[in-house]
Design a protein around this motif. Structure first.
Motif, short mmCIF file in Angstrom:
data_model
loop_
_atom_site.label_atom_id
_atom_site.label_comp_id
_atom_site.label_asym_id
_atom_site.label_seq_id
_atom_site.Cartn_x
_atom_site.Cartn_y
_atom_site.Cartn_z
N ARG A 166 0.81 -1.29 -0.10
CA ARG A 166 0.17 0.02 -0.14
C ARG A 166 0.47 1.06 -0.03
O ARG A 166 0.64 2.04 -0.54
CB ARG A 166 -1.17 0.18 1.23
N ARG A 170 0.54 3.91 -2.44
CA ARG A 170 0.52 5.36 -2.20
C ARG A 170 2.03 6.62 -3.06
O ARG A 170 2.11 7.48 -2.91
CB ARG A 170 0.36 5.78 -0.72
N GLN A 218 -4.97 0.60 -5.02
CA GLN A 218 -4.96 2.18 -5.55
C GLN A 218 -6.77 2.89 -5.63
O GLN A 218 -6.84 3.41 -5.45
CB GLN A 218 -4.70 2.88 -7.04
N ASN A 220 -7.96 1.63 -2.89
CA ASN A 220 -8.24 1.21 -1.61
C ASN A 220 -9.17 0.12 -1.16
O ASN A 220 -9.87 0.35 0.33
CB ASN A 220 -8.56 2.75 -0.86
#
Lengths: 255, 250
Positions: A166, A170, A218, A220
């Motif tokens: 993750r 980001r 991306q 989430n």
């Protein structure tokens, strides 16, 4: 002319007596994340080494990387054991980043990887996973246009691995750069890749090429169940992999 | 249990030393002092050479010669070792010479040096030629043991060559180099005493020659004792200087 593609055209590469790549063709989008999965010894690391300029192709053309500065996370952490954690990062920044920015950059990435408390420790006192995180820190901190990752999460436990996936996602979103990730883990590829290549065992050919509009991380939704289209994609990739490999374990790693 | 083992560890070497001196003392009772002087005679003789200024005069000469020859070996040997380790052409050209240097007997060097350079410089020369192969070979081993993966990492991150040498090569070569220096220091005092014995009139080796001619065996033992102390001092001093600095490198 700005090139939007990195291309391997009819690339041949022999290492010792072994022909690793035979008339190999591949494309990667500049500014996107390419994930390469495939069995051991199929030439994934060789592809990264050709991209980094550590190896030269015997014949064929590799284009699109000429003006790029590459950063690399090797399979092994490759740390300098006589330097502290902070000095290991500073070692690669020394010639390319101004002195006043270096300390800031080192602290920023050590914080990001949860290694700040160990900045004055020597690598000998770190666990395997921490060493690998330090290698990631070093590669992320180095100013680059092309990030080459050779199974960077393999020595990490699942929660940490997902956290770093993750984090990487980001970082890419805040500053999109070209990333080529070699992995054995299909989930990592699904979470990160805009383009996923499944390679066969030697002679290396692309068994399957999957284009993802938006990688899972991306969206989430990394902690949530897979959406149906991604679940289908995972099944498809697993099916392709079954052709090349004997089997997969529960976490999607090749046995 | 822990305190017992600490006590044992501390006392055992002392007990061993005491046993050695008791045996020596007992044996010296059985023989003429010219053949085997007692430890008391040897200590007395050592005190005498210290009191009459011989230790300072001759010891100083020997230390200067020994450290000069040894320093020259380090100054010449380290760059040569690096060159041979890094350059395959230099390796095939120079390696046989290093091996030859290593196997040539000390006495050959002594006699040749007397002919070539005159008697006064023989000890420095002999120390140089006997210790330099040890420095070169250890440096070569250090260079050969360099982690190639770290060089590849440095190449990816475009690290400048002088920094690769300073920050990757040197830290990996130094432990080997210090091992070579430690061995060479031990050899220094042996080669020095031998060459002084045969070639000069000043120095510990020269005094040993005089003591032998005068059948002053106790003095011969005293000078030997002084050489042992010198060897132990330099052997212990080097690790003290470098271990703290290098402990995390090894």
């Amino acid at each position: 002319m700005i090139c939007n593609l990195i291309k391997f055209e009819h690339v041949n590469k022999t290492l010792g007596q072994t022909r690793v790549l035979n008339n190999f063709n591949m494309t990667a989008d500049v500014g996107k994340i390419l994930c390469i999965i495939g069995p051991s010894g199929c030439g994934k690391t060789t592809i990264l080494q050709l991209l980094a300029g550590l190896e030269q192709a015997d014949s064929g053309k590799i284009t699109g990387t000429e003006a790029m500065r590459a950063s690399y996370v090797f399979q092994e952490p490759r740390l300098l054991h006589w330097k502290t954690v902070a000095q290991n990062i500073d070692f690669v920044l020394n010639d390319v980043v101004a002195l006043e920015q270096r300390q800031e950059l080192v602290s920023e990435y050590l914080n990001l990887m949860g290694l700040h408390d160990y900045r004055n420790s020597y690598p000998k006192s770190l666990s395997g996973g921490m060493k690998q995180r330090l290698a990631l820190c070093r590669a992320f901190a180095y100013p680059h246009d092309l990030l080459l990752l050779d199974e960077p999460f393999k020595s990490l436990d699942t929660p940490l691995r997902l956290g770093l996936v993750r984090q990487l996602s980001r970082m890419w979103q805040s500053a999109p750069r070209t990333i080529v990730l070699v992995t054995h883990n299909i989930m990592d590829a699904l979470l990160l890749g805009h383009r996923i290549l499944v390679l066969s065992a030697r002679p290396t050919v692309i068994l399957k090429e999957v284009l993802m509009e938006l990688p899972l991380a991306q969206r989430n939704v990394a902690q949530e169940p897979l959406p149906s289209n991604h679940a289908q994609m995972l099944a498809l990739l697993e099916a392709e992999n079954t052709r090349a490999f004997p089997s997969l374990d529960n976490s999607g790693r090749f046995l | 249990m822990k305190s017992f083992s600490l006590l044992t560890r501390g006392l055992t070497p002392l007990l061993g030393l005491l046993l050695f001196f008791v045996c020596w003392f007992a044996a010296s009772r059985l023989y003429n002092p010219v053949i085997l002087p007692s430890p008391v005679d040897v200590v007395q003789s050592a005190l005498n050479v210290t009191a009459d200024g011989q230790l300072w005069e001759h010891g100083r000469q020997s230390i200067i010669r020994g450290l000069t020859g040894f320093s020259l070996a380090v100054i010449v040997g380290v760059p040569l070792g690096l060159l041979i380790g890094l350059n395959p052409i230099a390796a095939s050209l120079l390696r046989p010479m290093v091996v030859a240097l290593q196997v040539i007997p000390l006495i050959s060097w002594l006699l040749l040096a007397m002919i070539w350079i005159g008697f006064s410089k023989v000890p420095v020369f002999v120390v140089l030629v006997t210790t330099i192969p040890l420095i070169i070979i250890n440096t070569i081993q250090g260079v050969r043991s360099i982690d190639k993966q770290l060089l590849q990492m440095a190449c990816v991150f475009h690290i400048a060559k002088p920094r690769i040498f300073r920050e990757i090569y040197l830290p990996q070569v130094l432990p080997y180099l210090f091992a070579g220096i430690s061995t060479a220091l031990g050899t220094t005092w042996k080669a020095l005493a031998m060459s002084e014995f045969l070639s000069v009139h000043q120095g510990i080796g020269a005094r040993m020659a005089v003591a032998r001619i005068n059948l002053e065996t106790a003095e011969l033992f005293a000078w030997t004792l002084i050489l042992i102390v010198l060897g132990l001092l330099t052997d212990r001093l080097l690790p003290c200087l470098v271990t703290r600095k290098m402990s995390h490198w090894m």
